[in-house]
Write an enzyme that holds these catalytic residues in place. Structure first.
Site, PDB file in Angstrom:
ATOM      1  N   LYS A  98      15.330  -6.604 -13.239  1.00  0.00           N
ATOM      2  CA  LYS A  98      16.489  -7.391 -12.829  1.00  0.00           C
ATOM      3  C   LYS A  98      16.748  -8.604 -13.703  1.00  0.00           C
ATOM      4  O   LYS A  98      17.698  -9.347 -13.450  1.00  0.00           O
ATOM      5  CB  LYS A  98      16.323  -7.814 -11.373  1.00  0.00           C
ATOM      6  N   ARG A 152       8.897 -15.990 -48.095  1.00  0.00           N
ATOM      7  CA  ARG A 152      10.078 -16.779 -47.719  1.00  0.00           C
ATOM      8  C   ARG A 152      10.439 -17.776 -48.831  1.00  0.00           C
ATOM      9  O   ARG A 152      11.613 -18.001 -49.119  1.00  0.00           O
ATOM     10  CB  ARG A 152       9.820 -17.532 -46.405  1.00  0.00           C
ATOM     11  N   HIS A 167       6.368 -16.691 -13.437  1.00  0.00           N
ATOM     12  CA  HIS A 167       5.594 -15.886 -12.477  1.00  0.00           C
ATOM     13  C   HIS A 167       5.988 -14.419 -12.610  1.00  0.00           C
ATOM     14  O   HIS A 167       5.138 -13.531 -12.682  1.00  0.00           O
ATOM     15  CB  HIS A 167       5.864 -16.388 -11.051  1.00  0.00           C
ATOM     16  N   ASN A 168       7.296 -14.161 -12.654  1.00  0.00           N
ATOM     17  CA  ASN A 168       7.762 -12.782 -12.748  1.00  0.00           C
ATOM     18  C   ASN A 168       7.427 -12.158 -14.091  1.00  0.00           C
ATOM     19  O   ASN A 168       7.156 -10.954 -14.178  1.00  0.00           O
ATOM     20  CB  ASN A 168       9.268 -12.723 -12.496  1.00  0.00           C
ATOM     21  N   GLU A 220       4.013 -11.094 -13.857  1.00  0.00           N
ATOM     22  CA  GLU A 220       4.026  -9.912 -12.984  1.00  0.00           C
ATOM     23  C   GLU A 220       4.386  -8.650 -13.775  1.00  0.00           C
ATOM     24  O   GLU A 220       3.774  -7.591 -13.575  1.00  0.00           O
ATOM     25  CB  GLU A 220       5.033 -10.150 -11.864  1.00  0.00           C
ATOM     26  N   VAL A 228      21.394 -15.664  -1.379  1.00  0.00           N
ATOM     27  CA  VAL A 228      22.455 -14.761  -1.806  1.00  0.00           C
ATOM     28  C   VAL A 228      22.172 -14.298  -3.228  1.00  0.00           C
ATOM     29  O   VAL A 228      21.281 -14.821  -3.904  1.00  0.00           O
ATOM     30  CB  VAL A 228      23.841 -15.449  -1.732  1.00  0.00           C
ATOM     31  N   LYS A 229      22.929 -13.349  -3.699  1.00  0.00           N
ATOM     32  CA  LYS A 229      22.721 -12.790  -5.025  1.00  0.00           C
ATOM     33  C   LYS A 229      22.909 -13.862  -6.093  1.00  0.00           C
ATOM     34  O   LYS A 229      23.839 -14.683  -6.034  1.00  0.00           O
ATOM     35  CB  LYS A 229      23.709 -11.644  -5.259  1.00  0.00           C
ATOM     36  N   ALA A 230      22.009 -13.867  -7.082  1.00  0.00           N
ATOM     37  CA  ALA A 230      22.090 -14.852  -8.161  1.00  0.00           C
ATOM     38  C   ALA A 230      23.355 -14.646  -8.978  1.00  0.00           C
ATOM     39  O   ALA A 230      23.908 -13.544  -9.048  1.00  0.00           O
ATOM     40  CB  ALA A 230      20.854 -14.747  -9.068  1.00  0.00           C
ATOM     41  N   GLY A 282      16.891 -13.136   3.427  1.00  0.00           N
ATOM     42  CA  GLY A 282      17.421 -14.290   4.127  1.00  0.00           C
ATOM     43  C   GLY A 282      17.097 -14.280   5.607  1.00  0.00           C
ATOM     44  O   GLY A 282      16.693 -15.302   6.180  1.00  0.00           O
ATOM     45  N   SER A 285       8.340 -16.207  -3.907  1.00  0.00           N
ATOM     46  CA  SER A 285       7.711 -14.926  -4.230  1.00  0.00           C
ATOM     47  C   SER A 285       6.937 -14.411  -3.031  1.00  0.00           C
ATOM     48  O   SER A 285       6.329 -15.174  -2.287  1.00  0.00           O
ATOM     49  CB  SER A 285       6.760 -15.069  -5.424  1.00  0.00           C
ATOM     50  N   LYS A 344       9.124 -19.898 -11.382  1.00  0.00           N
ATOM     51  CA  LYS A 344       9.253 -18.567 -10.762  1.00  0.00           C
ATOM     52  C   LYS A 344       9.583 -17.512 -11.809  1.00  0.00           C
ATOM     53  O   LYS A 344       9.098 -16.379 -11.749  1.00  0.00           O
ATOM     54  CB  LYS A 344      10.342 -18.608  -9.683  1.00  0.00           C
ATOM     55  N   ALA A 382      20.881 -10.818   4.501  1.00  0.00           N
ATOM     56  CA  ALA A 382      20.194  -9.597   4.058  1.00  0.00           C
ATOM     57  C   ALA A 382      18.716  -9.761   4.426  1.00  0.00           C
ATOM     58  O   ALA A 382      18.323 -10.768   5.030  1.00  0.00           O
ATOM     59  CB  ALA A 382      20.380  -9.390   2.567  1.00  0.00           C
ATOM     60  N   VAL A 383      17.874  -8.816   4.056  1.00  0.00           N
ATOM     61  CA  VAL A 383      16.500  -8.810   4.552  1.00  0.00           C
ATOM     62  C   VAL A 383      15.750 -10.086   4.197  1.00  0.00           C
ATOM     63  O   VAL A 383      15.089 -10.697   5.051  1.00  0.00           O
ATOM     64  CB  VAL A 383      15.739  -7.574   4.029  1.00  0.00           C
TER      65      VAL A 383
END
Length: 480
Positions: free
Chosen positions: A262, A447, A188-189, A192, A77-79, A17, A131, A185, A14-15
């Site tokens: 996601k 409590r 990081h997201n 983001e 590939v897809k996780a 990869g 990233s 990562k 895919a794009v």
């Protein structure tokens, strides 16, 4: 098939990869490529075969055999299940010491599991955060590999070569064992998410003050020339200036206000809760996306009373500057929360993550690259044990300088009914962190009242319980 052996292989055309494979080829590596559907492999060779040395294979066995030993194989590939299935397909054809690198957005706990399973079979597994999107994959992303030090000795030089660079420094560094790369990562997201949300909140406040989209685009472009300079601010200015090809209106006005996600932001918040690390701003950004897509809730709430989301601004230039300062302060809080989670997770999972390295490799190539990150790198390089970025010597004075503007913006948003959840929660986080005493004493007292959960005293060590339903006498339950 060529007799030549590849230096490295990439699975998944895919794009992302295919662009990563092209990047490797551009740097002089011979790259084996494979896709479950051979037609995609053939298309990459047809479109880009003249850009470097590629070896395309129709079968997994042929693909593996085309790579020199010890083999380095990158999965794009897809996780999730697709990653596990691809690994299972590869394993029968590998030899001791071969390396499988997962370059997808996998959950770090899955990476820990996979690394153990694969290590037990005599292979290396490297969970790697990448990233930079499609463009970064081709021209130089920020790369966050985990795995064994031995695997990095083999794979690292290739990853460093294709990564973005700041001067002579690659935006790639070993993060630590097993799941460390995907953990970094993930956060990081999460940062983001928060970064994008505060940009959206800043835009909404400018619009509420009567500033049109074209002028807002110019404001963001101007901000990008100063301390807010970053990839996200840069592309915000570009995106806001874009006209809709169909109507001629600003494109942002015809994009439906539903934000997708996601999972990495959600994982960041879930993991922070498990670690006991407050990431209020990141959490609010995740919830803001969820609310934007909660059609039933939004439909049910349209008639709720409140202000008309219009700001009366007597001095537009002063207000714009206030928003700029509040945006910078809120961004700092997002980074502070993210780096606190990285530091805490590094200790909890035994990874010993170099936090300064995270800032260093995020300075270019990645989505959150920003001028601020060089400042952050310097702070963590000077003090590896820095608990909160907000308290750093170069950061705390600027937060103090911007405090009044930050508070004015949050107050104005509340008064006008403009939702600014990350601006507000970031300020609350700042205030709670700096408070000499907060309202948790009330919580702990309650409590103990209903659940005998005990409390600590400010004037003596140990844990105590009050006999709330009896004579109100106090008893010490433990010494620590």
């Amino acid at each position: 098939m060529s007799e030549q052996k590849a230096n490295i292989g990439v699975v998944g055309m895919a794009v992302m990869g295919s662009n990563l494979a092209r990047n490797l080829a551009h740097h002089g590596y011979t790259v084996a490529i494979y896709n479950r559907t051979f037609a995609k492999t053939q298309q990459v060779l047809a479109d880009h075969g003249d850009e470097g040395n590629f070896i395309g294979s129709e079968t997994v066995e042929g693909f593996v055999q085309s790579i020199e030993h010890p083999r380095s194989i990158i999965l794009m590939v897809k996780a999730g299940a697709a990653t596990d299935a691809t690994i299972a397909e590869l394993l029968p054809h590998l030899e001791q010491g071969d390396i499988i690198m997962d370059g997808g957005n996998s959950f770090f706990r899955d990476t820990i599991r996979r690394e153990k399973e694969i290590a037990d079979k005599g292979f290396h597994f490297v969970g790697t955060g990448i990233s930079g999107g499609e463009y970064g994959a081709l021209t130089g992303p920020s790369i966050m590999p985990g795995g064994t030090p031995e695997s990095y000795q083999i794979l690292g030089p290739m990853l460093e070569a294709i990564s973005a660079h700041v001067g002579d420094e690659p935006c790639c560094a070993w993060m630590g064992p097993n799941g460390a790369g995907h953990f970094v990562k993930m956060i990081h997201n999460g940062i983001e998410y928060s970064d994008m949300q505060v940009i959206g909140e800043a835009y909404e406040l400018l619009r509420a003050a009567g500033i049109g989209t074209d002028e807002a685009a110019e404001i963001f472009a101007k901000w990008n020339e100063g301390e807010l300079s970053s990839y996200l601010i840069e592309i915000t200015a570009d995106m806001l200036s874009q006209k809709d090809p169909q109507t001629g209106a600003p494109l942002v006005e015809v994009i439906k206000d539903r934000a997708g996600m996601k999972g990495t932001g959600t994982w960041t918040v879930m993991t922070a809760l498990e670690l006991g690390v407050p990431v209020n701003g990141i959490a609010e950004s995740v919830f803001a996306r969820a609310l934007s897509s909660h059609d039933d809730l939004r439909a049910a709430a349209t008639n709720l009373a409140g202000p008309d989301r219009v700001l009366q601004v007597p001095d537009k230039a002063a207000f714009v500057e206030d928003v700029r300062q509040a945006l910078w302060a809120s961004k700092v809080v997002a980074y502070s929360q993210g780096f606190d989670e990285i530091r805490t997770g590094g200790v909890e999972f035994g990874w010993n993550i170099n936090v300064a390295d995270c800032a260093k490799i995020w300075r270019d190539g990645c989505i959150i690259r920003a001028k601020l990150l060089e400042n952050i790198r310097q702070e963590y390089s000077a003090d590896a044990g820095l608990v909160s970025l907000m308290a750093a010597p170069s950061i705390a004075p600027k937060l103090a300088e911007y405090n009044d503007a930050w508070r004015r913006v949050v107050a104005a948003a509340v008064q006008a009914g403009v939702a600014a959840p990350v601006f507000a929660s970031s300020l609350a986080y700042y205030d709670m962190a700096r408070a000499p005493r907060n309202n948790a004493a009330v919580t702990q007292g309650l409590r103990d009242y209903f659940g005998s959960h005990t409390y600590e005293r400010v004037d003596a060590p140990g844990h105590y319980h009050l006999d709330w339903s009896g004579d109100r006498s106090e008893s010490k339950t433990s010494d620590n």
